[in-house]
Design an enzyme around this catalytic site. Structure first.
Site, PDB file in Angstrom:
ATOM      1  N   ASP A 138     -12.026   4.854   1.171  1.00 13.13           N
ATOM      2  CA  ASP A 138     -12.108   6.204   1.759  1.00 13.13           C
ATOM      3  C   ASP A 138     -12.076   6.143   3.286  1.00 13.13           C
ATOM      4  OD1 ASP A 138     -12.298   7.099  -0.806  1.00 13.13           O
ATOM      5  OD2 ASP A 138     -14.378   7.796  -0.682  1.00 13.13           O
TER       6      ASP A 138
ATOM      7  N   VAL B 107     -10.540   3.839   5.028  1.00 14.98           N
ATOM      8  CA  VAL B 107      -9.152   3.514   5.397  1.00 14.98           C
ATOM      9  C   VAL B 107      -8.288   4.779   5.362  1.00 14.98           C
ATOM     10  CG1 VAL B 107      -7.088   2.241   4.643  1.00 14.98           C
ATOM     11  CG2 VAL B 107      -9.323   1.116   4.670  1.00 14.98           C
TER      12      VAL B 107
ATOM     13  N   ASP C  22      -1.808   4.541   3.789  1.00 15.73           N
ATOM     14  CA  ASP C  22      -1.731   5.302   2.542  1.00 15.73           C
ATOM     15  C   ASP C  22      -1.398   4.417   1.345  1.00 15.73           C
ATOM     16  OD1 ASP C  22      -1.902   7.452   0.912  1.00 15.73           O
ATOM     17  OD2 ASP C  22       0.061   8.263   1.406  1.00 15.73           O
TER      18      ASP C  22
ATOM     19  N   GLY D  69      -5.107   2.910  -1.630  1.00 15.39           N
ATOM     20  CA  GLY D  69      -5.000   2.886  -3.093  1.00 15.39           C
ATOM     21  C   GLY D  69      -5.077   1.457  -3.623  1.00 15.39           C
TER      22      GLY D  69
ATOM     23  N   ARG E 141      -7.900   0.022  -6.131  1.00 14.65           N
ATOM     24  CA  ARG E 141      -7.588  -0.590  -7.440  1.00 14.65           C
ATOM     25  C   ARG E 141      -8.106  -2.021  -7.505  1.00 14.65           C
ATOM     26  NH1 ARG E 141      -3.195   2.726  -6.469  1.00 14.65           N
ATOM     27  NH2 ARG E 141      -2.010   1.141  -5.364  1.00 14.65           N
TER      28      ARG E 141
ATOM     29  N   ASP F 230      -7.373  11.260  -0.594  1.00 13.75           N
ATOM     30  CA  ASP F 230      -6.074  10.708  -0.229  1.00 13.75           C
ATOM     31  C   ASP F 230      -5.027  11.828  -0.124  1.00 13.75           C
ATOM     32  OD1 ASP F 230      -3.368   9.696  -0.778  1.00 13.75           O
ATOM     33  OD2 ASP F 230      -4.251   7.753  -1.093  1.00 13.75           O
TER      34      ASP F 230
ATOM     35  N   ASP G 218      -3.356  13.385   3.252  1.00 16.24           N
ATOM     36  CA  ASP G 218      -1.892  13.263   3.399  1.00 16.24           C
ATOM     37  C   ASP G 218      -1.312  14.548   3.998  1.00 16.24           C
ATOM     38  OD1 ASP G 218      -1.833  10.761   2.275  1.00 16.24           O
ATOM     39  OD2 ASP G 218      -0.996  11.388   0.347  1.00 16.24           O
TER      40      ASP G 218
HETATM   41  C1  LIG Z   1      13.745  -0.911  15.651  1.00 10.81           C
HETATM   42  C2  LIG Z   1      12.623   0.036  15.761  1.00 10.81           C
HETATM   43  C3  LIG Z   1      12.908   1.228  15.034  1.00 10.81           C
HETATM   44  C4  LIG Z   1      11.950   2.275  15.231  1.00 10.81           C
HETATM   45  C5  LIG Z   1      12.069   3.165  14.175  1.00 10.81           C
HETATM   46  C6  LIG Z   1      10.802   3.401  13.556  1.00 10.81           C
HETATM   47  C7  LIG Z   1      10.694   2.778  12.276  1.00 10.81           C
HETATM   48  C8  LIG Z   1       9.924   3.569  11.352  1.00 10.81           C
HETATM   49  C9  LIG Z   1      10.113   2.932  10.078  1.00 10.81           C
HETATM   50  C10 LIG Z   1       9.612   3.200   8.974  1.00 10.81           C
HETATM   51  C11 LIG Z   1       8.653   4.174   8.721  1.00 10.81           C
HETATM   52  C12 LIG Z   1       8.264   4.069   7.346  1.00 10.81           C
HETATM   53  C13 LIG Z   1       7.159   4.858   7.100  1.00 10.81           C
HETATM   54  C14 LIG Z   1       6.937   5.381   5.784  1.00 10.81           C
HETATM   55  C15 LIG Z   1       6.202   4.729   4.833  1.00 10.81           C
HETATM   56  C16 LIG Z   1       5.375   5.612   4.095  1.00 10.81           C
HETATM   57  C17 LIG Z   1       4.719   4.907   3.069  1.00 10.81           C
HETATM   58  C18 LIG Z   1       3.766   5.746   2.440  1.00 10.81           C
HETATM   59  O1  LIG Z   1       2.629   5.618   2.734  1.00 10.81           O
HETATM   60  O2  LIG Z   1       4.274   6.611   1.533  1.00 10.81           O
HETATM   61  C19 LIG Z   1       3.386   7.445   0.882  1.00 10.81           C
HETATM   62  C20 LIG Z   1       3.392   7.272  -0.563  1.00 10.81           C
HETATM   63  C21 LIG Z   1       1.966   7.321  -0.998  1.00 10.81           C
HETATM   64  O3  LIG Z   1       1.887   7.900  -2.202  1.00 10.81           O
HETATM   65  P1  LIG Z   1       0.613   8.802  -2.667  1.00 10.81           P
HETATM   66  O4  LIG Z   1       0.548   8.653  -4.143  1.00 10.81           O
HETATM   67  O5  LIG Z   1      -0.599   8.562  -1.879  1.00 10.81           O
HETATM   68  O6  LIG Z   1       1.090  10.189  -2.221  1.00 10.81           O
HETATM   69  C22 LIG Z   1       1.242  11.308  -3.071  1.00 10.81           C
HETATM   70  C23 LIG Z   1       2.697  11.725  -3.006  1.00 10.81           C
HETATM   71  O7  LIG Z   1       3.292  11.174  -1.872  1.00 10.81           O
HETATM   72  C24 LIG Z   1       2.964  13.197  -3.180  1.00 10.81           C
HETATM   73  O8  LIG Z   1       4.000  13.569  -2.346  1.00 10.81           O
HETATM   74  P2  LIG Z   1       4.969  14.824  -2.555  1.00 10.81           P
HETATM   75  O9  LIG Z   1       6.324  14.289  -2.828  1.00 10.81           O
HETATM   76  O10 LIG Z   1       4.462  15.667  -3.672  1.00 10.81           O
HETATM   77  O11 LIG Z   1       4.864  15.497  -1.248  1.00 10.81           O
HETATM   78  C25 LIG Z   1       1.817  14.155  -3.008  1.00 10.81           C
HETATM   79  O12 LIG Z   1       2.036  15.215  -3.860  1.00 10.81           O
HETATM   80  C26 LIG Z   1       0.485  13.587  -3.352  1.00 10.81           C
HETATM   81  O13 LIG Z   1      -0.500  14.498  -3.015  1.00 10.81           O
HETATM   82  C27 LIG Z   1       0.269  12.312  -2.599  1.00 10.81           C
HETATM   83  O14 LIG Z   1      -1.029  11.861  -2.767  1.00 10.81           O
HETATM   84  O15 LIG Z   1       3.918   6.026  -0.950  1.00 10.81           O
HETATM   85  C28 LIG Z   1       4.951   5.999  -1.750  1.00 10.81           C
HETATM   86  O16 LIG Z   1       5.474   6.993  -2.131  1.00 10.81           O
HETATM   87  C29 LIG Z   1       5.377   4.629  -2.125  1.00 10.81           C
HETATM   88  C30 LIG Z   1       6.596   4.202  -1.496  1.00 10.81           C
HETATM   89  C31 LIG Z   1       6.390   3.513  -0.199  1.00 10.81           C
HETATM   90  C32 LIG Z   1       7.623   2.977   0.282  1.00 10.81           C
HETATM   91  C33 LIG Z   1       7.644   2.716   1.736  1.00 10.81           C
HETATM   92  C34 LIG Z   1       9.035   2.641   2.118  1.00 10.81           C
HETATM   93  C35 LIG Z   1       9.272   2.303   3.530  1.00 10.81           C
HETATM   94  C36 LIG Z   1      10.703   2.071   3.548  1.00 10.81           C
HETATM   95  C37 LIG Z   1      11.447   1.737   4.498  1.00 10.81           C
HETATM   96  C38 LIG Z   1      11.020   1.443   5.817  1.00 10.81           C
HETATM   97  C39 LIG Z   1      12.251   1.203   6.517  1.00 10.81           C
HETATM   98  C40 LIG Z   1      12.021   0.491   7.709  1.00 10.81           C
HETATM   99  C41 LIG Z   1      13.271   0.296   8.382  1.00 10.81           C
HETATM  100  C42 LIG Z   1      13.164   0.573   9.791  1.00 10.81           C
HETATM  101  C43 LIG Z   1      14.439   0.319  10.401  1.00 10.81           C
HETATM  102  C44 LIG Z   1      14.653   1.122  11.555  1.00 10.81           C
HETATM  103  C45 LIG Z   1      15.817   0.666  12.246  1.00 10.81           C
HETATM  104  N1  LIG Z   2      -9.606   6.458  -0.812  1.00 17.76           N
HETATM  105  C1  LIG Z   2      -8.897   6.317  -1.946  1.00 17.76           C
HETATM  106  C2  LIG Z   2      -7.503   6.337  -1.944  1.00 17.76           C
HETATM  107  C3  LIG Z   2      -6.828   6.211  -3.130  1.00 17.76           C
HETATM  108  N2  LIG Z   2      -7.496   6.057  -4.290  1.00 17.76           N
HETATM  109  C4  LIG Z   2      -6.756   5.908  -5.558  1.00 17.76           C
HETATM  110  O1  LIG Z   2      -5.435   5.444  -5.346  1.00 17.76           O
HETATM  111  C5  LIG Z   2      -4.471   6.442  -5.707  1.00 17.76           C
HETATM  112  C6  LIG Z   2      -3.381   6.537  -4.676  1.00 17.76           C
HETATM  113  O2  LIG Z   2      -2.775   5.305  -4.556  1.00 17.76           O
HETATM  114  P1  LIG Z   2      -1.848   4.974  -3.299  1.00 17.76           P
HETATM  115  O3  LIG Z   2      -1.426   3.560  -3.514  1.00 17.76           O
HETATM  116  O4  LIG Z   2      -0.697   5.904  -3.355  1.00 17.76           O
HETATM  117  O5  LIG Z   2      -2.681   5.141  -2.095  1.00 17.76           O
HETATM  118  C7  LIG Z   2      -5.269   7.715  -5.826  1.00 17.76           C
HETATM  119  O6  LIG Z   2      -4.677   8.602  -6.771  1.00 17.76           O
HETATM  120  C8  LIG Z   2      -6.615   7.217  -6.312  1.00 17.76           C
HETATM  121  O7  LIG Z   2      -6.564   6.957  -7.685  1.00 17.76           O
HETATM  122  C9  LIG Z   2      -8.872   6.052  -4.286  1.00 17.76           C
HETATM  123  O8  LIG Z   2      -9.515   5.926  -5.362  1.00 17.76           O
HETATM  124  N3  LIG Z   2      -9.560   6.179  -3.111  1.00 17.76           N
HETATM  125 MG   LIG Z   3      -3.008   6.341  -0.500  1.00 19.82          MG
HETATM  126 MG   LIG Z   4      -1.482   9.404  -0.163  1.00 20.02          MG
END
Ligand SMILES: CCCCCCCC/C=C\CCCCCCCC(=O)OC[C@H](COP(=O)(O)O[C@@H]1[C@H](O)[C@H](OP(=O)(O)O)[C@@H](O)[C@H](O)[C@H]1O)OC(=O)CCCCCCC/C=C\CCCCCCCC
Ligand SMILES: Nc1ccn([C@@H]2O[C@H](COP(=O)(O)O)[C@@H](O)[C@H]2O)c(=O)n1
Ligand SMILES: [Mg+2]
Ligand SMILES: [Mg+2]
Length: 209
Positions: A28, A30, A65, A69, A73, A86, A90
């Site tokens: 929490d 973090v 983010d 999680g 876990r 979380d 967000d």
């Molecule tokens: C040369 C210098 C270049 C400078 C440029 C800057 C670079 C910046 C590069 C990258 C930035 C990447 C950042 C993004 C990463 C985000 C990761 C992340 O935390 O994603 C969030 C998500 C967490 O899931 P949760 O379950 O917690 O979230 C739920 C969900 O998201 C729902 O969303 P909704 O769609 O409904 O809105 C919500 O509903 C829900 O409430 C919420 O809790 O994580 C994921 O989804 C997992 C996937 C993570 C994948 C990370 C991918 C990063 C990919 C590529 C980076 C590329 C870097 C390349 C840079 C190159 C630049 C030249």
């Molecule tokens: N402070 C927190 C944050 C997250 N969780 C659990 O993780 C799930 C989200 O996972 P991410 O990898 O997308 O961060 C969330 O649904 C919770 O189950 C938690 O317990 N406490």
């Molecule tokens: Mg998270």
């Molecule tokens: Mg999140």
């Protein structure tokens, strides 16, 4: 779309997660510190025109983010409050990014068009997440859409960062147009799948018939 990279990035951040766990930091905390960092990056640097600094600070903190999680876990500290905390924070971080850009277009590089587009991204990104949250509360599967959260973050951060490095603001403009449209399409996709599931459910005979 970005979900496929989750496992890879989780592996990358896992040493940091284990260090924090050993130091006794809670998931929490973090979640909270990560959101503060994202807000600071967006609201301190974007409005001053320091776009690359803002992007780098946000990027450094946004991975919390995935960290929170994973920590929850790994330590068996997954909780309903943690999930709520979380998702709620967000929304704060996502909102701060587009408010920061809106302030940039209000103060540093005045443009009514891109100020409005930043606000559209702010609104439709929020509605995208709300639609999923409300739909899932009602028991539907709503995890669809061309612009889920990670997609939105990657697009705006990468394009703003590259635009700042190469002095090509057009990259940020393109990202704002694309996001405004893609977020709106995602809302429509989510409404559509909920409607389909709700109609199918309503057509089922009730257990009392
Ligand atoms: C040369 C210098 C270049 C400078 C440029 C800057 C670079 C910046 C590069 C990258 C930035 C990447 C950042 C993004 C990463 C985000 C990761 C992340 O935390 O994603 C969030 C998500 C967490 O899931 P949760 O379950 O917690 O979230 C739920 C969900 O998201 C729902 O969303 P909704 O769609 O409904 O809105 C919500 O509903 C829900 O409430 C919420 O809790 O994580 C994921 O989804 C997992 C996937 C993570 C994948 C990370 C991918 C990063 C990919 C590529 C980076 C590329 C870097 C390349 C840079 C190159 C630049 C030249
Ligand atoms: N402070 C927190 C944050 C997250 N969780 C659990 O993780 C799930 C989200 O996972 P991410 O990898 O997308 O961060 C969330 O649904 C919770 O189950 C938690 O317990 N406490
Ligand atoms: Mg998270
Ligand atoms: Mg999140």
């Amino acid at each position: 779309m970005m979900e496929r990279f989750r496992a890879f990035f989780t592996k990358v951040i896992s040493p940091v997660a284990h260090l924090l766990i050993r130091l006794g930091v809670s998931p929490d905390a973090v979640t909270f510190v990560g959101t503060l960092g994202v807000c600071a990056g967006a609201l301190v640097f974007f409005p001053q025109g320091k776009l690359l600094t803002g992007v780098l600070v946000i990027t450094a903190f946004v991975f919390s983010d995935l960290l929170d999680g994973y920590m929850a876990r790994t330590t068996g500290r997954v909780s309903k409050f943690g999930a709520f905390w979380d998702s709620t924070l967000d929304r704060v971080g996502d909102g701060a990014i587009f408010i920061g850009l809106a302030l940039y277009f209000a103060w540093e590089d005045p443009s009514r068009l891109y100020l409005v587009l930043s606000l559209v991204c702010l609104l439709m990104g929020g509605v995208t997440s709300y639609a999923r949250s409300r739909g899932e509360t009602l028991g539907f599967d709503v995890k669809v859409g061309i612009a889920e959260r990670a997609d939105r973050l990657v697009l705006i951060l990468v394009m703003t960062g590259l635009g700042a490095i190469f002095d090509l603001p057009v990259l940020m403009y393109v990202a704002l147009w694309a996001l405004a449209i893609a977020s709106t399409v995602t809302v429509v996709q989510r409404v559509w799948v909920v409607r389909k599931q709700a109609l199918a459910e309503a057509a089922l005979p009730s257990p009392h018939e």
